[in-house]
Design a protein around this motif. Structure first.
Motif: not given
Length: 57
Positions: A11-12, A15, A20, A23-24, A27
């Motif tokens: 996810i990181s 993102a 992003f 968010i990166s 996460s």
């Protein structure tokens, strides 16, 4: 737990790829914490398994 750490890592990366950064970073921090907990628990259980096989006589 290791699966969750890898999930947050992916996810990181995704993102971060899309820009992003907040968010990166969040996460990635969660992934680091989960991986650290995993390593600590692994070492504890490994030590328990090694010392459980020895007997003092």
């Amino acid at each position: 737990m290791l699966k969750l750490a890898l999930l947050f890592l992916v996810i990181s990366l995704i993102a971060g790829l899309f820009g992003f950064t907040g968010i990166s970073a969040a996460s990635a921090g969660i992934a680091k914490i989960l991986f650290t907990i995993f390593v600590v628990l692994f070492l504890i259980f490994l030590a328990m398994a090694v010392f459980a096989g020895t007997s003092i006589t």
